[in-house]
Design an enzyme around this catalytic site. Structure first.
Site: not given
Ligand SMILES: Cc1cc2nc3c(=O)[nH]c(=O)nc-3n(C[C@H](O)[C@H](O)[C@H](O)COP(=O)(O)OP(=O)(O)OC[C@H]3O[C@@H](n4cnc5c(N)ncnc54)[C@H](O)[C@@H]3O)c2cc1C
Length: 385
Positions: A129, A337, A363, A365
């Site tokens: 998720a 640069i 927060e 993507t």
């Molecule tokens: C360094 C770091 C710190 C973080 N800190 C926190 C935190 O403090 N608390 C917390 O709860 N979470 C945290 N996160 C989680 C972060 O919010 C998620 O990584 C982010 O929301 C994306 O989820 P995912 O990584 O599972 O990517 P995925 O949901 O698997 O997405 C993979 C790709 O598919 C695209 N995609 C997915 N669904 C769609 C859609 N419907 N339409 C178009 N494109 C889509 C995405 O844009 C992305 O390019 C953190 C993540 C990182 C990397």
């Protein structure tokens, strides 16, 4: 540009800049290299009352709003995006409590957060998720005055460093997103441990960790709001924190632009500083234009939130998308640069480019936020005034 900051805002911005220049710049490369949490800087920030900025005055805070928080995040990010996000994630972790918590929860936890003695974190994401946050599997089952938590949270900023966690878990898995609830979980609660510590591309001074819950019992009194409100609380929380990510992007880009100007002035090729080449000047000018546009947008959105406006989801998303895409372009051009030395770790610019990347991902993507903005456009019947 004149942003008409009030006296408190000018003071905290100046303080944050001083700490960033005197304390963060000298150690940022080392923190990045060693992937160390910035405990010493956290102490400095606490001594300067920086953790009071986003806490209401009734709970020993300064009662600053979204703009005040953005100003601090921007200044810290100008020096180091990793340190800045550790600070911003502390605000994120206690926003659910500030806006939806009970009086008892606020008076119990917020003064310690304001003093900087206890950090907080926000845990929503799980391995299955991310963008689809409503698909969380962690459960919180009600049992004799407690909730029993089971599951694993992923990628939690300040994981391990924080002592107070807002955890989103399913209290009624049959109800989908309406079955999620927000709970406060303290670090030493039996059944709560920390899993994988992530090794990241950028913002390496920040801690990103798994949270593991195995029959972890938290008192019913730790429920924020009502059962079933966890998802809506999460969405309202990120609406308020997205301008902070945008401010992080603005700060990183500001640091990169300043470094690029300085380098271009002193790097001599063909008998002249490269800053005399129009190709380089135009790159710098475009960077400055985009950066100022992003800053203006972030401040405007933060002020909208501080005005008490009810609906700011769309503009908060717009600011985050615009500023983070800008930061990626500006840091990439800044590195260009610098030429070859920009690619080396001896200079801070490659770190800035690595740090900027995350602002397009967390927060929400930028793709997912664009979906939401487009949806609003399609739904809107009337034209904007
Ligand atoms: C360094 C770091 C710190 C973080 N800190 C926190 C935190 O403090 N608390 C917390 O709860 N979470 C945290 N996160 C989680 C972060 O919010 C998620 O990584 C982010 O929301 C994306 O989820 P995912 O990584 O599972 O990517 P995925 O949901 O698997 O997405 C993979 C790709 O598919 C695209 N995609 C997915 N669904 C769609 C859609 N419907 N339409 C178009 N494109 C889509 C995405 O844009 C992305 O390019 C953190 C993540 C990182 C990397």
């Amino acid at each position: 540009m004149e942003y008409f900051l009030n006296e408190q805002q000018k003071t905290i911005k100046g303080l944050a800049r001083r700490i960033a220049e005197e304390r963060i710049v000298p150690v940022r490369a080392e923190l990045d290299e060693k992937e160390e949490f910035p405990w010493e800087i956290t102490k400095e920030l606490a001594n300067a009352d920086m953790f009071r900025v986003f806490i209401p005055q009734e709970y020993e805070g300064l009662g600053g709003g979204c703009l005040d928080l953005c100003l601090v995040v921007e200044e810290l990010s100008r020096a180091c995006g990793g340190v800045a996000i550790s600070y911003a994630a502390d605000a994120l972790g206690c926003l659910p409590m500030i806006h939806h918590g009970s009086e008892e929860q606020k008076s119990r936890y917020l003064p310690a957060v304001a003093s900087g003695k206890r950090l907080t974190a926000f845990a929503l994401t799980e391995s299955s998720a991310g963008s689809d946050a409503s698909n969380i599997r962690t459960t919180a089952t009600r049992e004799r005055g407690h909730y029993v938590l089971n599951g694993t949270k992923q990628f939690v900023t300040n994981g391990g460093a924080a002592e107070i966690y807002t955890v989103i878990a399913m209290t009624d898995p049959t109800r989908g997103s309406r079955g999620a609830s927000a709970l406060i979980v303290e670090k030493d609660t039996p059944g709560f441990s920390f899993g994988k510590k992530e090794k990241k591309m950028g913002i390496r001074a920040s801690a990103t960790r798994e949270l593991v819950f195995r029959d972890c019992r938290v008192p019913e009194a730790n429920l924020i709001g009502k059962e079933g409100q966890g998802f809506i609380i999460s969405m309202r929380t990120v609406d308020r924190s997205r301008p902070g990510v945008a401010a992080q992007a603005v700060g990183i880009a500001q640091g990169a632009l300043e470094a690029a100007v300085e380098y271009a002035r002193q790097r001599v090729q063909f008998g002249h500083p490269v800053s005399s080449l129009q190709a380089v000047q135009h790159m710098l000018a475009s960077m400055a234009i985009e950066l100022e546009a992003a800053r203006a947008m972030v401040y405007a959105v933060a002020r909208t939130i501080d005005s008490g406006a009810k609906n700011f989801t769309e503009v908060a998303g717009m600011a985050k998308v615009f500023a983070s895409d800008m930061a990626m372009r500006v840091t990439t051009d800044a590195l260009q640069i610098f030429g070859g030395v920009g690619y080396m770790r001896d200079y801070p610019i490659e770190k800035m480019m690595r740090d900027a990347k995350i602002t397009q991902i967390y927060e929400g993507t930028n793709q997912v936020l664009r979906n939401a903005i487009a949806l609003e456009l399609m739904k809107r019947k009337a034209k904007r005034p």
